[in-house]
Design a protein around this motif. Structure first.
Motif, PDB file in Angstrom:
ATOM      1  N   TYR A  91      30.715  28.745  35.171  1.00 53.91           N
ATOM      2  CA  TYR A  91      28.873  28.199  34.846  1.00 53.91           C
ATOM      3  C   TYR A  91      28.078  30.306  34.910  1.00 53.91           C
ATOM      4  CZ  TYR A  91      24.737  26.833  35.800  1.00 53.91           C
ATOM      5  OH  TYR A  91      23.174  26.179  35.586  1.00 53.91           O
ATOM      6  N   ALA A  92      29.206  30.190  35.680  1.00 48.70           N
ATOM      7  CA  ALA A  92      28.117  31.355  35.824  1.00 48.70           C
ATOM      8  C   ALA A  92      28.419  33.196  34.699  1.00 48.70           C
ATOM      9  CB  ALA A  92      27.727  32.436  36.952  1.00 48.70           C
ATOM     10  N   LEU A  93      29.616  32.727  33.875  1.00 50.75           N
ATOM     11  CA  LEU A  93      29.978  33.556  32.691  1.00 50.75           C
ATOM     12  C   LEU A  93      29.209  32.934  31.871  1.00 50.75           C
ATOM     13  CD1 LEU A  93      33.702  33.461  33.738  1.00 50.75           C
ATOM     14  CD2 LEU A  93      31.645  35.738  33.380  1.00 50.75           C
ATOM     15  N   GLY A  94      28.642  32.066  31.377  1.00 53.33           N
ATOM     16  CA  GLY A  94      28.234  31.397  30.290  1.00 53.33           C
ATOM     17  C   GLY A  94      28.556  30.346  29.520  1.00 53.33           C
ATOM     18  N   GLN A  95      29.052  29.062  30.042  1.00 53.72           N
ATOM     19  CA  GLN A  95      30.226  27.708  29.526  1.00 53.72           C
ATOM     20  C   GLN A  95      28.883  27.001  30.599  1.00 53.72           C
ATOM     21  OE1 GLN A  95      33.935  27.944  30.640  1.00 53.72           O
ATOM     22  NE2 GLN A  95      34.629  25.946  28.570  1.00 53.72           N
ATOM     23  N   LYS A  96      28.627  26.194  29.869  1.00 53.45           N
ATOM     24  CA  LYS A  96      28.354  24.877  29.836  1.00 53.45           C
ATOM     25  C   LYS A  96      28.936  23.574  30.348  1.00 53.45           C
ATOM     26  CE  LYS A  96      25.794  21.131  28.425  1.00 53.45           C
ATOM     27  NZ  LYS A  96      24.760  19.948  27.338  1.00 53.45           N
ATOM     28  N   SER A 121      30.055  36.493  29.704  1.00 54.80           N
ATOM     29  CA  SER A 121      30.177  37.613  29.838  1.00 54.80           C
ATOM     30  C   SER A 121      29.839  37.497  31.808  1.00 54.80           C
ATOM     31  CB  SER A 121      28.925  37.794  29.011  1.00 54.80           C
ATOM     32  OG  SER A 121      27.956  39.349  29.792  1.00 54.80           O
ATOM     33  N   ILE A 122      30.206  38.747  32.088  1.00 55.32           N
ATOM     34  CA  ILE A 122      30.500  38.697  33.274  1.00 55.32           C
ATOM     35  C   ILE A 122      29.017  39.311  34.270  1.00 55.32           C
ATOM     36  CG2 ILE A 122      31.019  41.490  33.552  1.00 55.32           C
ATOM     37  CD1 ILE A 122      33.213  40.779  36.236  1.00 55.32           C
ATOM     38  N   GLU A 123      28.565  40.255  32.724  1.00 53.00           N
ATOM     39  CA  GLU A 123      27.037  40.126  32.856  1.00 53.00           C
ATOM     40  C   GLU A 123      26.215  39.615  33.768  1.00 53.00           C
ATOM     41  OE1 GLU A 123      23.338  43.145  30.796  1.00 53.00           O
ATOM     42  OE2 GLU A 123      24.995  43.077  30.479  1.00 53.00           O
ATOM     43  N   GLY A 124      25.388  39.808  34.783  1.00 52.09           N
ATOM     44  CA  GLY A 124      24.400  38.289  34.792  1.00 52.09           C
ATOM     45  C   GLY A 124      25.009  37.752  36.437  1.00 52.09           C
ATOM     46  N   MET A 125      26.212  37.708  36.254  1.00 53.48           N
ATOM     47  CA  MET A 125      27.124  36.788  36.815  1.00 53.48           C
ATOM     48  C   MET A 125      26.542  36.580  38.428  1.00 53.48           C
ATOM     49  SD  MET A 125      31.039  36.753  37.867  1.00 53.48           S
ATOM     50  CE  MET A 125      31.224  37.407  39.045  1.00 53.48           C
ATOM     51  N   HIS A 126      26.137  37.442  38.964  1.00 51.44           N
ATOM     52  CA  HIS A 126      26.092  37.787  40.728  1.00 51.44           C
ATOM     53  C   HIS A 126      24.440  36.874  40.438  1.00 51.44           C
ATOM     54  CE1 HIS A 126      29.380  39.226  41.889  1.00 51.44           C
ATOM     55  NE2 HIS A 126      29.537  40.290  40.851  1.00 51.44           N
ATOM     56  N   ASP A 127      23.016  36.747  39.426  1.00 55.45           N
ATOM     57  CA  ASP A 127      22.424  36.685  39.364  1.00 55.45           C
ATOM     58  C   ASP A 127      22.412  34.939  39.891  1.00 55.45           C
ATOM     59  OD1 ASP A 127      20.790  38.780  39.636  1.00 55.45           O
ATOM     60  OD2 ASP A 127      20.863  38.715  37.679  1.00 55.45           O
ATOM     61  N   THR A 128      22.998  34.218  38.352  1.00 56.23           N
ATOM     62  CA  THR A 128      23.508  33.293  38.569  1.00 56.23           C
ATOM     63  C   THR A 128      23.865  32.642  40.120  1.00 56.23           C
ATOM     64  OG1 THR A 128      23.823  32.849  36.433  1.00 56.23           O
ATOM     65  CG2 THR A 128      24.186  30.951  37.285  1.00 56.23           C
ATOM     66  N   LEU A 129      24.920  32.966  40.102  1.00 51.78           N
ATOM     67  CA  LEU A 129      25.432  32.948  41.461  1.00 51.78           C
ATOM     68  C   LEU A 129      25.259  33.566  42.792  1.00 51.78           C
ATOM     69  CD1 LEU A 129      28.856  34.005  40.806  1.00 51.78           C
ATOM     70  CD2 LEU A 129      28.289  31.455  41.002  1.00 51.78           C
ATOM     71  N   ALA A 130      23.510  33.889  43.584  1.00 49.70           N
ATOM     72  CA  ALA A 130      23.056  34.615  44.507  1.00 49.70           C
ATOM     73  C   ALA A 130      22.984  32.988  45.526  1.00 49.70           C
ATOM     74  CB  ALA A 130      21.844  34.871  44.065  1.00 49.70           C
ATOM     75  N   LEU A 189      41.303  36.298  28.121  1.00 49.22           N
ATOM     76  CA  LEU A 189      40.825  35.597  29.115  1.00 49.22           C
ATOM     77  C   LEU A 189      40.959  35.339  30.678  1.00 49.22           C
ATOM     78  CD1 LEU A 189      38.589  33.007  29.394  1.00 49.22           C
ATOM     79  CD2 LEU A 189      40.695  31.712  28.625  1.00 49.22           C
ATOM     80  N   ILE A 190      42.603  36.005  30.478  1.00 50.28           N
ATOM     81  CA  ILE A 190      42.647  35.827  32.347  1.00 50.28           C
ATOM     82  C   ILE A 190      42.345  37.109  33.014  1.00 50.28           C
ATOM     83  CG2 ILE A 190      44.719  36.261  33.561  1.00 50.28           C
ATOM     84  CD1 ILE A 190      44.503  33.715  32.479  1.00 50.28           C
ATOM     85  N   ASP A 191      42.423  38.752  32.213  1.00 47.18           N
ATOM     86  CA  ASP A 191      41.959  38.869  32.702  1.00 47.18           C
ATOM     87  C   ASP A 191      40.177  39.397  33.230  1.00 47.18           C
ATOM     88  OD1 ASP A 191      44.395  40.487  32.127  1.00 47.18           O
ATOM     89  OD2 ASP A 191      43.517  41.563  30.324  1.00 47.18           O
ATOM     90  N   LEU A 192      39.271  38.914  32.078  1.00 50.60           N
ATOM     91  CA  LEU A 192      37.925  38.341  32.796  1.00 50.60           C
ATOM     92  C   LEU A 192      37.984  37.700  34.550  1.00 50.60           C
ATOM     93  CD1 LEU A 192      35.106  39.086  31.531  1.00 50.60           C
ATOM     94  CD2 LEU A 192      35.199  37.030  30.142  1.00 50.60           C
ATOM     95  N   LEU A 193      39.264  36.897  33.878  1.00 54.00           N
ATOM     96  CA  LEU A 193      38.636  36.049  35.255  1.00 54.00           C
ATOM     97  C   LEU A 193      39.433  37.115  36.112  1.00 54.00           C
ATOM     98  CD1 LEU A 193      39.582  32.260  33.644  1.00 54.00           C
ATOM     99  CD2 LEU A 193      37.120  33.309  34.491  1.00 54.00           C
ATOM    100  N   VAL A 194      40.364  37.910  36.411  1.00 54.88           N
ATOM    101  CA  VAL A 194      40.855  38.497  37.366  1.00 54.88           C
ATOM    102  C   VAL A 194      39.662  39.556  37.657  1.00 54.88           C
ATOM    103  CG1 VAL A 194      42.157  40.206  37.511  1.00 54.88           C
ATOM    104  CG2 VAL A 194      42.914  38.348  36.575  1.00 54.88           C
ATOM    105  N   GLU A 195      38.908  39.863  36.890  1.00 52.72           N
ATOM    106  CA  GLU A 195      37.421  40.922  37.180  1.00 52.72           C
ATOM    107  C   GLU A 195      36.514  39.902  38.117  1.00 52.72           C
ATOM    108  OE1 GLU A 195      36.227  44.680  37.813  1.00 52.72           O
ATOM    109  OE2 GLU A 195      38.034  43.946  36.967  1.00 52.72           O
ATOM    110  N   ALA A 196      36.089  37.928  37.232  1.00 56.15           N
ATOM    111  CA  ALA A 196      34.937  38.276  38.377  1.00 56.15           C
ATOM    112  C   ALA A 196      35.256  37.555  38.833  1.00 56.15           C
ATOM    113  CB  ALA A 196      34.370  36.664  36.676  1.00 56.15           C
ATOM    114  N   THR A 197      36.263  37.180  39.406  1.00 55.02           N
ATOM    115  CA  THR A 197      36.698  36.474  40.644  1.00 55.02           C
ATOM    116  C   THR A 197      37.183  37.394  41.600  1.00 55.02           C
ATOM    117  OG1 THR A 197      38.204  34.731  39.470  1.00 55.02           O
ATOM    118  CG2 THR A 197      38.211  35.081  41.597  1.00 55.02           C
TER     119      THR A 197
END
Length: 357
Positions: A91-96, A121-130, A189-197
């Motif tokens: 959700y924070a990465l932009g998926q509905k 996108s990982i950009e803005g993730m932390h704003d959503t998860l604040a 996709l897995i690499d993106l999730l590793v970084e975001a997680t």
């Protein structure tokens, strides 16, 4: 070869769960339960009725704080786990993402790698998860000093499969088609999730989490070789990234359903504790895991629904088998909504009385 925990363990904190994770065996095993805050509690249902939806409940700190604290007030659990959901990452990465009563979580499925690259996108993730971080800070301020605050996240395979399937799945057909037919795209996709997680867990620790748990709830759907590549390796990468920034924060890893591959997780030092699923024999865990990591689990949640002598006997057997080493009492998966709250209370007392026998 056994690991010398004593040579590297942090000083005791007075928090039984955190101290167990840090290498200090307890006379009475600490206890917390996955999904200990949820629909089986009448006080949870009251709060849930005031929320517009499940995501609203997760992202409203005042309500999420209250829900997280409810089982601590009722049962004095040794761990309070953040009330949230593993799918807040996509959700924070932009998926509905939305939740439908009686169906569960649903996402606007990723159709192909180009779709994923365009939408995520990982950009803005932390704003959503604040709001999640605000919840953690609020819980931390209200917890008893002896209670460990747990953050958590889903593992890349489990979360990625939801993202591709659009929800839960019986056969993971779409996710495995990506995995087998487009492994490079699936790896991206897995690499993106590793970084975001990893970033998400570190932010949870910054907000007050004493320890964190990674849930790979659908690891059992993978063949052994695929477990190594798509479950174990990404989890190892996340743990390494978290430890690089927070070396003294314990990580619990729950690779549900991987059977004897649990031993490989332990041998490679992936996490400070391993959560055991219901299907793993306690005696096997004692022999193959417990000299390397703390173990957590693994009472069948339906034993707690049924209660009675069956629950008592299964609990005693787990304690007799595992409480001689570093052990955290828990279930083999989460508390189910049909669980009588009084059965949970009896379970907690059974565990607490073990050291007084």
């Amino acid at each position: 070869m056994a690991i010398d925990h004593a040579s590297r363990r942090p000083a005791a904190t007075g928090k039984p769960l955190l101290d167990t994770l840090n290498g200090h065996q307890q006379d009475v095993p600490p206890i917390w339960l996955m999904r200990q805050a949820g629909r089986y509690l009448p006080e949870y249902r009251e709060i849930r009725a005031t929320a517009e939806g499940f995501l609203d409940l997760c992202f409203t700190p005042e309500k999420a704080i209250e829900v997280t604290l409810q089982p601590i007030r009722r049962y004095q659990m040794d761990g309070a786990i953040l009330f949230s959901d593993i799918l807040v990452i996509p959700y924070a990465l932009g998926q509905k993402l939305w939740f439908t009563e009686g169906v569960g979580p649903q996402l606007e499925a990723l159709e192909n790698p180009a779709d994923a690259a365009q939408r995520l996108s990982i950009e803005g993730m932390h704003d959503t998860l604040a709001p999640v971080y605000e919840t953690l800070a609020g819980v931390k301020a209200k917890l008893p000093k002896e209670t460990t605050l747990l953050g958590f996240a889903g593992a890349p395979w489990t979360v990625g499969s939801y993202m591709i399937e659009g929800g839960s799945s019986r056969d993971f057909f779409k996710a495995k088609q990506w995995m087998f037919q487009q492994p490079e795209a699936f790896q991206a996709l897995i690499d993106l999730l590793v970084e975001a997680t990893a970033d998400y867990l570190c932010a949870q620790i910054d907000a007050g989490a004493d320890a964190v748990q990674l849930f790979d709830s659908w690891a059992a759907s993978l063949a052994p070789d695929d477990v190594m590549r798509w479950s174990l390796k990404p989890l190892q990468q996340i743990v390494q990234k978290v430890k690089a920034r927070h070396p003294n924060t314990p990580v619990i890893v729950f690779p549900r359903g991987v059977g004897p591959i649990y031993a490989t997780f332990a041998e490679q030092g992936i996490g400070d504790a391993l959560g055991l699923d219901t299907g793993l024999p306690a005696a096997w865990a004692r022999e193959h895991l417990q000299d390397k990591v703390a173990v957590q689990g693994n009472l069948d949640p339906l034993r707690v629904v049924a209660g009675g002598e069956g629950m008592r006997q299964a609990t005693r057997e787990l304690l007799d088998t595992l409480a001689g080493g570093r052990y955290i009492f828990n279930l083999g998966h989460g508390v189910v909504p049909q669980t009588p709250p009084e059965h949970v209370g009896e379970l907690v007392e059974l565990v607490r009385s073990h050291g007084r026998r």
